[in-house]
Motif scaffolding. Structure first.
Motif: not given
Length: 117
Positions: A17-23, A35-39, A72-87
């Motif tokens: 997953q490309m998280m972002f291309t902010d440049f 503090p900044r976050e992308r989900r 910090d990169l993590s998987a949050e809200n893991v479920r049987v059908d998916g999860f949230d990728l958080v940077f």
């Protein structure tokens, strides 16, 4: 942490997953501080029968060299059908772009399994 997966069929799914291309557009990861976050929601191509174990890793990063690399990169809200990728990043770190890869392992129904009543 110990997790035992008791199943005759272990499903393994993976993705990128490309998280972002902010440049490219002056986004906050490249131009802001503090503090900044992308989900990014990730939906599995198949559904697990129980909550899988998800591992994430940075597969590409493009950061400004004049500041410290804080991430910090993590998987949050893991479920049987998916999860949230958080940077997340903080302070004066400037990040142009990040791509993350993931692997999910868990119980999955095998089409060769029969339900016998």
């Amino acid at each position: 942490m110990k997790q035992i997966i008791s199943t005759a069929s272990l499903g393994i799914l993976r993705g990128s997953q490309m998280m972002f291309t902010d440049f490219a557009d002056g986004g906050e990861m490249w131009t802001s501080t503090g503090p900044r976050e992308r989900r990014r929601p990730v939906l599995f191509s198949d559904t697990f029968t129980g909550i899988p174990v998800v591992t994430v890793t940075v597969s590409m990063w493009d950061m400004a060299q004049e500041t410290a690399f804080r991430a910090d990169l993590s998987a949050e809200n893991v479920r049987v059908d998916g999860f949230d990728l958080v940077f997340r990043t903080w302070s004066d770190t400037r990040i142009a772009r990040i791509r993350a890869d993931w692997v999910a392992l868990g119980p999955m129904r095998d089409d060769d399994q029969w339900d016998v009543e």
